[in-house]
Design a protein around this motif. Structure first.
Motif, PDB file in Angstrom:
ATOM      1  N   GLU A 191      10.968   0.574   3.095  1.00  0.00           N
ATOM      2  CA  GLU A 191      10.445  -0.803   3.083  1.00  0.00           C
ATOM      3  C   GLU A 191       9.001  -0.807   2.578  1.00  0.00           C
ATOM      4  N   PRO A 192       8.615  -1.818   1.784  1.00  0.00           N
ATOM      5  CA  PRO A 192       7.199  -1.889   1.392  1.00  0.00           C
ATOM      6  C   PRO A 192       6.305  -2.197   2.599  1.00  0.00           C
ATOM      7  N   ILE A 193       5.169  -1.509   2.684  1.00  0.00           N
ATOM      8  CA  ILE A 193       4.173  -1.766   3.741  1.00  0.00           C
ATOM      9  C   ILE A 193       3.046  -2.565   3.105  1.00  0.00           C
ATOM     10  N   THR A 194       2.729  -3.705   3.705  1.00  0.00           N
ATOM     11  CA  THR A 194       1.734  -4.594   3.094  1.00  0.00           C
ATOM     12  C   THR A 194       0.447  -4.640   3.908  1.00  0.00           C
ATOM     13  N   CYS A 195      -0.542  -5.214   3.287  1.00  0.00           N
ATOM     14  CA  CYS A 195      -1.821  -5.502   3.945  1.00  0.00           C
ATOM     15  C   CYS A 195      -1.586  -6.356   5.190  1.00  0.00           C
ATOM     16  N   GLU A 196      -0.664  -7.280   5.097  1.00  0.00           N
ATOM     17  CA  GLU A 196      -0.320  -8.146   6.232  1.00  0.00           C
ATOM     18  C   GLU A 196       0.218  -7.312   7.388  1.00  0.00           C
ATOM     19  N   ASP A 197       1.052  -6.314   7.099  1.00  0.00           N
ATOM     20  CA  ASP A 197       1.591  -5.443   8.147  1.00  0.00           C
ATOM     21  C   ASP A 197       0.480  -4.726   8.901  1.00  0.00           C
ATOM     22  N   LEU A 198      -0.623  -4.454   8.221  1.00  0.00           N
ATOM     23  CA  LEU A 198      -1.744  -3.753   8.844  1.00  0.00           C
ATOM     24  C   LEU A 198      -2.686  -4.703   9.579  1.00  0.00           C
ATOM     25  N   GLY A 199      -2.422  -5.998   9.484  1.00  0.00           N
ATOM     26  CA  GLY A 199      -3.253  -6.968  10.198  1.00  0.00           C
ATOM     27  C   GLY A 199      -4.612  -7.183   9.569  1.00  0.00           C
ATOM     28  N   CYS A 200      -4.693  -6.933   8.284  1.00  0.00           N
ATOM     29  CA  CYS A 200      -5.980  -6.897   7.572  1.00  0.00           C
ATOM     30  C   CYS A 200      -6.258  -8.095   6.676  1.00  0.00           C
ATOM     31  N   ALA A 201      -5.258  -8.905   6.411  1.00  0.00           N
ATOM     32  CA  ALA A 201      -5.411  -9.877   5.327  1.00  0.00           C
ATOM     33  C   ALA A 201      -6.459 -10.949   5.632  1.00  0.00           C
ATOM     34  N   GLY A 202      -6.558 -11.354   6.888  1.00  0.00           N
ATOM     35  CA  GLY A 202      -7.582 -12.344   7.250  1.00  0.00           C
ATOM     36  C   GLY A 202      -8.975 -11.781   7.063  1.00  0.00           C
ATOM     37  N   ALA A 203      -9.163 -10.540   7.489  1.00  0.00           N
ATOM     38  CA  ALA A 203     -10.481  -9.919   7.363  1.00  0.00           C
ATOM     39  C   ALA A 203     -10.855  -9.728   5.890  1.00  0.00           C
ATOM     40  N   VAL A 247       0.810  -1.218   0.000  1.00  0.00           N
ATOM     41  CA  VAL A 247       0.000   0.000   0.000  1.00  0.00           C
ATOM     42  C   VAL A 247       0.843   1.268   0.000  1.00  0.00           C
ATOM     43  N   ALA A 248       2.089   1.143   0.410  1.00  0.00           N
ATOM     44  CA  ALA A 248       2.960   2.320   0.530  1.00  0.00           C
ATOM     45  C   ALA A 248       4.355   1.830   0.890  1.00  0.00           C
TER      46      ALA A 248
END
Lengths: 654, 654
Positions: free
Chosen positions: B298-310, B291-292
């Motif tokens: 460093e790349p920031i991912t959906c996983e880093d935001l804790g969102c991928a399961g949702a 996402v940024a």
């Protein structure tokens, strides 16, 4: 319900998580639930195995029936954890439907994904009183909220695009485009714009006959940007969208404008879904929605933008109530989902009407037979009685012509202790000591909150049963305090219920009381029906109606109308909209506008900061103090707990 | 298909409107369509009577089968009216399935409501070659696009809220909230944040063991706002949202930020839905979405935001392909809907794999039996061959491991005349004279456009059939011109088809040609399979891959990488993302980036203004020139024609 197949509960202590309980119960196929409920095979449209839409034909087919009993579930002023209103609604339906073997429908709202992924979690009830499968209930169901969002946002796009085009094109260019040339050289008026042509009194056959002035009138809505009340929506807690500037790309040529998003369940389209009584009625209401005023002060409607047919097309399946089932296999209608703090907080009139007919009795039977055969529709109003209940009675019942037979007020020891001076209760944090041990004094003080809700409810002439939603740390002495306070405040009865832990059998006593109350068998009950509204809509001003709610229901000493609200009152009164009921948006954590004022605050000054016209829904929408119409996410959010496991099952919804 | 029940056509001339034709045909119940297609009863989930979702189990159950024939439908550079690619896809399926009695699946994309209510109208095909019911096809189907939008926007809300909280809280406060205290005093790590804990190499058991530095690393994503590529989406043509300023309400404390909305079908989540090969694969891809970048690059991912399961939970039903039917009752898979100008433009890999197995043959049969029994999957790529087709081959086929047996290029006399110098063709305006009368010279010039698409397609080593989509004003001489040009450019055949007017029987000759070509029975065909990609992904730079597409496919002389693009190339190369294929967003109205350059422009300078990383989808996304990622509405729009009649039927979708 002779053919009803009860799903057996496998009660476990301690009670597992909601999604584990849901997953361990095998639901019936939805066509079986529908059949048991008296819905014909061609009236049900399954959406997967466990959800379905029911055609509105059912209501017509059964129109001769006398309605079943109509039970409204409300609550006291809640904590952020919720006091178990949905759980009580479902538990009571399980008790009446599965234990007593009567027809019983739980009518609930579709949950918003905002709270589902925010703090609150699921909204399917909980423990052994749930709508199942709870993951399907908490996700899209059949997509109605998405349809509401699309309809709302198409109108927003149509409005802003129209303004853009009016600002960048002359009358003739607009006219040429809006009334395109046909092969034979004549010009066409799109069907969606015909109502506006008629409203302006123009020739509907041939746009070429219009004078320059008429062309200008037709092509220019001449929206005053400062008056736009229509906002876009998203079904999420996205605080960043509360206030936005749009048209900020170079292609929009500097036509920036301040606006914002609401949560989808606060959309007027959602309120219309909840309040409409037929497809035709929905179509008309969508057309009447006012989005702004013109520079000359005329209301601009969805119909003026040529959008009402398209919005109806988007909503044409959403209007059919959704059917699911409880953990014990009794039927549940899930339909519409307006929030109760920033909207009307009730499920749909159509689902209630449908359930009341399905639970109803044929004409010409004896009173005794009727009592034996009558079914029950347990419908929920959001948050506390004085918010959701007040709107249910003054707005939803006014629209539907229905009135409840019994009002239930759900109370918990926990929340009443908050109102008696207990420490703040926060989601995700351990409960302070006073909530884990007996504290009769604190509780007794807090019961004033319950008493005020009871006396508010009694003003409508409906009998009240208090449902004490039992939690494991409660003591008998505490339950006695609530019972005593309830009866002193005028409740017909107050009954402890343990449905969260035990399902329908835990609500057995509550069900008995409700059935008795619905048939007016308590000695204290009047045999007359005394239902009345809090205020009349005709002949009283907007201020008077708001004051009636704020003073008589909330306990305010006076109402302060801030400048924006005063201006709107003038505008709407001159536009002829003063004869509508009022929906007040305010915090759910206090009788007042201030979440910190627990118990029963009185004499406060109640600020109305703005008013919007929800003409399609049929009310004026007053915003109190700093109420937000889209929530935010917390640092630690519900979505962080959610995962899909290897079997494709959702985990972590609670 | 022995048990196949053909729906008879009632051909009428002149051809009525699409929605009238659709409404006058009674579809089979979807469970019947599924059964005829070889789908078992517990593999189909009906959504209403005429739509259903098919479980992915089908693919496993039939894994031993040899795939059916895979037919890719593409087109020439189109006009805004469209050249009938969907109509040809559906008509061909009707011909092979209903006339020839072979298994035939049409695999198409779900339409976006943007174009449906904008200019284009419905996307179900048209005339007597349609997916029915066309109103259900053009509205929500089973809600997949809505699910994509919710998933996309939950991630956006999570990102902005996280930035807000990081800016307003210290490390310890963030840590306390993100790892809440449990009853026993220990601290919990939400399941969604565990991947980040693991990535940082922290103790996953006890957050209390972390050093201050570790706490800080965990709680601070430290997003560089200037690097954010993730935008919100809406499935509408809402130009006002192209550029917006968010966080503009007082509660967001002045943390304003420039961003914008894309149309939902341009979301990376939609591309993942189209490209993923299983639920597990989808979960992993969603987690990998970038996402940024952080302030340290460093790349920031959906996983880093804790969102991928949702996000996976939101998408768990959307991953199942939807089944519907054609006007003649043959099966249609409708799944995923990425646009072909601003995304990959293909329906889903999973739907194609499922259809190829259902159309496939058991192992161990003779070549003759195989030819007799083999079915056909006719799948569509959006816009022209050189956009949708190129992405289909270089991105979708690379991801799926499949390769088409035949490429169809749909051509019309009308569009080829545009490329031969004809006047501009506009939606909603009468056609200029050259399109209503024979003009062989103009057409001959325009055929260069078709020839370039043919030679582009031939580069991939797949045989090409040109389908001449007949319109009423065409002449035989004109068809001869196209046929001649096609064969000269290397097409295996060029066949006139009249399916719009006559349904499957109108595409009889085309079907014959396609079947023959799929079995390599034209004398000109090589018996070898020569499929190859345009470029390799490994070992070539981002610039080289973009240049390969721009020069070899589009005809550019050179590629100009504008500063933002150059910076991104550096960033992504350093982040290890240079080994991915490329999806170029550009206008669909020219081989070039400039919609005005018709025919076959060459030698132009092709500008890349920006590049984004679609790491979950598995490609880099390059934006050419001024391409918009959300369309706008016209002054006169499709929605103005739409109404719901007294029977609850939608009118005015075309």
């Amino acid at each position: 319900m002779s053919d009803f197949k009860r799903l057996k509960l496998n009660l476990i202590k301690p009670v597992p998580s909601d999604y584990e309980i849901s997953r361990n119960q095998k639901p019936k196929h939805i066509s079986e639930v529908a059949k048991e409920s008296g819905i014909l095979e061609d009236e049900i449209e399954p959406y997967g195995a466990y959800k379905g839409k029911v055609k509105l034909d059912v209501i017509d087919r059964l129109h001769q029936r006398k309605n079943g009993k109509y039970i409204l579930v409300t609550g006291i002023t809640p904590t952020p954890l919720g006091e178990g209103k949905s759980t009580t609604t479902v538990g009571l339906a399980q008790a009446i439907g599965a234990s007593f073997g009567k027809k019983a429908f739980a009518n609930v709202r579709q949950p918003s994904m905002g709270p589902t992924f925010g703090v609150k979690g699921g909204a399917a009830g909980g423990g052994f009183s749930q709508v199942i499968p709870m993951d399907e209930f908490n996700m899209h169901i059949t997509g109605d909220i998405h349809a509401v969002g699309m309809a709302n946002n198409l109108l927003a796009a149509a409005l802003d695009t129209r303004m853009f085009h009016e600002n960048t094109q002359g009358d003739k260019a607009l006219w040429k485009r809006l009334c395109p040339e046909k092969k034979d050289g004549s010009r066409d008026i799109p069907i969606g714009l015909l109502p506006r042509v008629a409203k302006l009194g123009l020739d509907t056959k041939d746009p070429k006959e219009w004078t320059d002035e008429e062309v200008s009138k037709f092509v220019r809505l001449d929206v005053d940007p400062a008056t736009i009340t229509w906002r876009r929506v998203v079904d999420l807690n996205d605080r960043s969208l509360r206030g936005i500037v749009i048209n900020n790309a170079p292609t929009e040529k500097g036509q920036t404008r301040d606006t914002g998003f609401d949560i989808t369940v606060a959309s007027e389209v959602m309120a219309i879904l909840a309040l409409c009584t037929s497809l035709k009625d929905m179509r008309e209401r969508l057309g009447k929605m006012v989005v702004a005023s013109s520079k000359s002060g005329e209301p601009i409607t969805c119909e003026d933008l040529g959008c009402a047919g398209a919005l109806t097309a988007i909503m044409k399946d959403a209007i059919k109530p959704n059917i699911m089932q409880t953990l014990e296999g009794t039927p549940v209608f899930v339909h519409a989902g307006p929030f109760a703090n920033i909207s009307i907080g009730a499920s749909s009139v159509l689902a209630d009407k449908m359930a009341l007919k399905l639970a109803g009795t044929e004409p010409g039977i004896s009173a005794e037979e009727e009592k034996e055969q009558a079914g029950y529709v347990i419908t929920e109003a959001g948050f506390d009685f004085t918010m959701g209940g007040e709107r249910f009675l003054n707005i939803k019942c006014r629209s539907s012509g229905l009135a409840p037979d019994v009002i239930i007020i759900v109370a918990t020891v926990r929340a009443l202790k908050v109102h008696g001076g207990g420490a703040e209760v926060k989601a995700g944090a351990p409960l302070p000591l006073e909530y884990r041990t007996e504290n009769v004094e604190m509780l007794r003080l807090g019961c004033a909150n319950l008493a005020k809700h009871i006396s508010n409810a009694k003003q409508y002439g409906v009998d009240v049963i208090v449902a004490i939603n039992r939690m494991s740390s409660d003591t008998d002495a505490e339950h006695d305090v609530i019972r005593e306070a309830s009866l002193a405040a005028g409740a017909t009865d107050a009954i402890v219920s343990n449905h969260w832990e035990e399902g329908g059998q835990g609500a057995h006593a509550l069900a008995e009381g409700v059935i008795k109350c619905a048939h007016k068998e308590y000695p204290s009950q009047s045999q007359e029906s005394n239902f009345k509204f809090l205020y009349g809509t005709e002949g009283s001003s907007i201020e008077e109606k708001i004051e009636a709610i704020a003073k008589e229901m909330y306990g305010a000493g006076e109402v302060e109308f801030l400048p924006a609200a005063q201006e709107k009152i003038k505008e709407y009164t001159s536009q002829g909209f003063s004869n509508l009921p009022i929906c007040i948006a305010k915090t759910q954590y206090s009788f007042s506008h201030d979440a910190k004022l627990k118990g029963v605050p009185t004499g406060f000054k109640f600020p109305i900061r703005d008013i919007k016209a929800s003409i399609g829904a049929g009310y004026l929408y007053a915003l109190a103090d700093n109420i937000q119409t889209i929530p935010g996410l917390a640092t630690k959010c519900g979505f962080m707990n959610v995962e899909v496991n290897g079997d494709g099952e959702i985990e972590g919804l609670f």
